[in-house]
Design a protein around this motif. Structure first.
Motif, PDB file in Angstrom:
ATOM      1  N   GLY A 126       0.819  -1.209   0.000  1.00 28.97           N
ATOM      2  CA  GLY A 126       0.000   0.000   0.000  1.00 28.97           C
ATOM      3  C   GLY A 126       0.846   1.248   0.000  1.00 28.97           C
ATOM      4  N   PHE A 127       0.259   2.330   0.507  1.00 27.06           N
ATOM      5  CA  PHE A 127       0.965   3.608   0.592  1.00 27.06           C
ATOM      6  C   PHE A 127       0.377   4.419   1.736  1.00 27.06           C
ATOM      7  N   ARG A 128       1.117   5.410   2.167  1.00 28.34           N
ATOM      8  CA  ARG A 128       0.649   6.392   3.144  1.00 28.34           C
ATOM      9  C   ARG A 128       1.191   7.746   2.735  1.00 28.34           C
ATOM     10  N   ASP A 129       0.303   8.722   2.575  1.00 30.98           N
ATOM     11  CA  ASP A 129       0.705  10.052   2.125  1.00 30.98           C
ATOM     12  C   ASP A 129       0.143  11.101   3.081  1.00 30.98           C
ATOM     13  N   GLN A 130       0.956  12.093   3.393  1.00 29.61           N
ATOM     14  CA  GLN A 130       0.515  13.209   4.230  1.00 29.61           C
ATOM     15  C   GLN A 130       0.769  14.519   3.504  1.00 29.61           C
ATOM     16  N   HIS A 131      -0.244  15.383   3.516  1.00 25.66           N
ATOM     17  CA  HIS A 131      -0.132  16.667   2.835  1.00 25.66           C
ATOM     18  C   HIS A 131      -0.578  17.772   3.792  1.00 25.66           C
ATOM     19  N   ASP A 138     -12.526  29.135   1.988  1.00 28.04           N
ATOM     20  CA  ASP A 138     -13.386  29.242   0.813  1.00 28.04           C
ATOM     21  C   ASP A 138     -14.483  30.288   1.008  1.00 28.04           C
ATOM     22  N   PHE A 139     -15.003  30.374   2.215  1.00 27.85           N
ATOM     23  CA  PHE A 139     -16.142  31.258   2.476  1.00 27.85           C
ATOM     24  C   PHE A 139     -15.751  32.669   2.866  1.00 27.85           C
ATOM     25  N   ASP A 140     -14.461  32.884   3.209  1.00 24.21           N
ATOM     26  CA  ASP A 140     -14.017  34.210   3.639  1.00 24.21           C
ATOM     27  C   ASP A 140     -12.501  34.276   3.485  1.00 24.21           C
ATOM     28  N   ALA A 141     -12.036  35.003   2.484  1.00 26.90           N
ATOM     29  CA  ALA A 141     -10.609  35.057   2.173  1.00 26.90           C
ATOM     30  C   ALA A 141      -9.791  35.751   3.260  1.00 26.90           C
ATOM     31  N   THR A 142     -10.457  36.447   4.205  1.00 24.42           N
ATOM     32  CA  THR A 142      -9.720  37.089   5.293  1.00 24.42           C
ATOM     33  C   THR A 142      -9.359  36.086   6.391  1.00 24.42           C
ATOM     34  N   GLN A 143      -9.947  34.885   6.320  1.00 20.57           N
ATOM     35  CA  GLN A 143      -9.626  33.837   7.286  1.00 20.57           C
ATOM     36  C   GLN A 143      -8.657  32.830   6.662  1.00 20.57           C
ATOM     37  N   THR A 144      -7.878  32.184   7.513  1.00 23.33           N
ATOM     38  CA  THR A 144      -6.842  31.272   7.045  1.00 23.33           C
ATOM     39  C   THR A 144      -7.110  29.859   7.548  1.00 23.33           C
ATOM     40  N   VAL A 145      -6.985  28.891   6.641  1.00 22.15           N
ATOM     41  CA  VAL A 145      -7.159  27.484   6.982  1.00 22.15           C
ATOM     42  C   VAL A 145      -5.795  26.795   6.959  1.00 22.15           C
ATOM     43  N   MET A 146      -5.482  26.084   8.036  1.00 20.74           N
ATOM     44  CA  MET A 146      -4.279  25.257   8.096  1.00 20.74           C
ATOM     45  C   MET A 146      -4.742  23.806   8.220  1.00 20.74           C
ATOM     46  N   ALA A 147      -4.436  22.991   7.203  1.00 26.24           N
ATOM     47  CA  ALA A 147      -4.987  21.634   7.135  1.00 26.24           C
ATOM     48  C   ALA A 147      -3.897  20.599   6.912  1.00 26.24           C
ATOM     49  N   THR A 148      -4.084  19.437   7.527  1.00 26.98           N
ATOM     50  CA  THR A 148      -3.229  18.275   7.305  1.00 26.98           C
ATOM     51  C   THR A 148      -4.104  17.111   6.885  1.00 26.98           C
ATOM     52  N   THR A 149      -3.793  16.525   5.729  1.00 27.33           N
ATOM     53  CA  THR A 149      -4.580  15.427   5.175  1.00 27.33           C
ATOM     54  C   THR A 149      -3.721  14.174   5.093  1.00 27.33           C
ATOM     55  N   ASN A 150      -4.261  13.061   5.578  1.00 24.56           N
ATOM     56  CA  ASN A 150      -3.598  11.765   5.477  1.00 24.56           C
ATOM     57  C   ASN A 150      -4.450  10.834   4.627  1.00 24.56           C
ATOM     58  N   LEU A 151      -3.805  10.135   3.697  1.00 19.51           N
ATOM     59  CA  LEU A 151      -4.484   9.158   2.861  1.00 19.51           C
ATOM     60  C   LEU A 151      -3.628   7.898   2.833  1.00 19.51           C
ATOM     61  N   ALA A 152      -4.244   6.746   3.143  1.00 17.36           N
ATOM     62  CA  ALA A 152      -3.475   5.504   3.225  1.00 17.36           C
ATOM     63  C   ALA A 152      -4.256   4.359   2.605  1.00 17.36           C
ATOM     64  N   LYS A 171      -7.490  16.983   9.336  1.00 14.85           N
ATOM     65  CA  LYS A 171      -7.696  17.873  10.482  1.00 14.85           C
ATOM     66  C   LYS A 171      -7.292  19.284  10.060  1.00 14.85           C
ATOM     67  N   SER A 172      -8.116  20.251  10.446  1.00 15.80           N
ATOM     68  CA  SER A 172      -7.815  21.636  10.057  1.00 15.80           C
ATOM     69  C   SER A 172      -8.231  22.609  11.147  1.00 15.80           C
ATOM     70  N   GLU A 173      -7.614  23.789  11.090  1.00 17.17           N
ATOM     71  CA  GLU A 173      -7.977  24.907  11.951  1.00 17.17           C
ATOM     72  C   GLU A 173      -8.167  26.133  11.087  1.00 17.17           C
ATOM     73  N   THR A 174      -9.262  26.844  11.323  1.00 16.93           N
ATOM     74  CA  THR A 174      -9.522  28.102  10.630  1.00 16.93           C
ATOM     75  C   THR A 174      -9.404  29.232  11.637  1.00 16.93           C
ATOM     76  N   ILE A 175      -8.538  30.209  11.325  1.00 21.09           N
ATOM     77  CA  ILE A 175      -8.315  31.322  12.248  1.00 21.09           C
ATOM     78  C   ILE A 175      -8.607  32.638  11.531  1.00 21.09           C
ATOM     79  N   GLY A 176      -8.864  33.671  12.332  1.00 22.79           N
ATOM     80  CA  GLY A 176      -9.103  34.994  11.773  1.00 22.79           C
ATOM     81  C   GLY A 176     -10.556  35.431  11.829  1.00 22.79           C
ATOM     82  N   ALA A 186     -12.195  15.310   9.802  1.00 21.64           N
ATOM     83  CA  ALA A 186     -12.929  14.563   8.786  1.00 21.64           C
ATOM     84  C   ALA A 186     -12.327  13.180   8.622  1.00 21.64           C
ATOM     85  N   THR A 187     -13.184  12.149   8.507  1.00 22.18           N
ATOM     86  CA  THR A 187     -12.713  10.789   8.325  1.00 22.18           C
ATOM     87  C   THR A 187     -13.587  10.059   7.309  1.00 22.18           C
TER      88      THR A 187
END
Length: 195
Positions: A126-131, A138-152, A171-176, A186-187
């Motif tokens: 198989g494989f395991r990838d992290q991005h 998407d809904f407000d450009a003044t806010q910032t999303v920091m996201a980590t995605t794992n696919l295995a 998993k993500s955090e939206t700040i601002g 999300a799973t």
């Protein structure tokens, strides 16, 4: 499943053995020892899969977003023996929001895709990838999303069929925003069958 055979037939499975020379004429007498050809083993596999991703969002309030994934996975082995396999693959499909308990209209979705390399043995590869990315919301450009995605992918090759499980986690955090930090988890788990 498509693709060529791993290990060829024809002349590659044939051995010419020189038995001897005729004493008088000097001509070589050869016998042909033909090995039994190995059966064709597919090297390329493809199949469709679908399922849901559940996103739990926690901020000023808590809500759930349900997304449906419909996609195709392809795997091609570049090396394939009884004890080891390696190759490359691709996932392409759609990721669509179908329901939510959050306030506001149902929006969002897009593509669900990945290019990957697989390694392991036929009984466990198989494989395991992290991005990780940082992007405007998407809904407000003044806010910032920091996201980590794992696919295995955890898979088994049995004869001419690959079965396994694709696991998605994000998993993500939206700040601002005025409401403070918004966290999303999300799973999704998808059964895979490729032929």
């Amino acid at each position: 499943a498509g693709g060529g055979a791993a290990g060829g037939g024809g002349l590659s499975a044939t051995t010419l053995g020189v038995v001897g020379a005729a004493v008088g004429g000097g001509a070589l007498i050869a016998t042909q020892v033909v090995n039994k050809d190995e059966p064709d083993v597919p090297s390329s596999f493809s199949g469709q899969f679908s399922g849901q991703i559940l996103s739990t969002i926690v901020g000023a309030t808590t809500c759930v977003i349900t997304r449906t994934v419909n996609a195709t996975m392809k795997i091609s082995f570049e090396s394939q023996t009884a004890t080891a396999v390696s190759g490359r693959g691709e996932i392409s499909g759609t990721d669509t929001v179908v329901s939510q308990t959050c306030n506001g209209p149902i929006t969002g979705g897009g593509s669900f895709g990945q290019v990957f390399a697989v390694t392991g043995s036929p009984s466990a590869f198989g494989f395991r990838d992290q991005h990780t990315e940082t992007r405007p919301a998407d809904f407000d450009a003044t806010q910032t999303v920091m996201a980590t995605t794992n696919l295995a992918l955890q898979a088994v090759l049995s004869g001419s069929v690959i079965t396994g499980t694709l696991i998605f986690e994000e998993k993500s955090e939206t700040i601002g925003g005025r409401g403070g930090i918004v966290r999303e988890s999300a799973t999704g788990t998808f059964p895979i069958t490729l032929r």
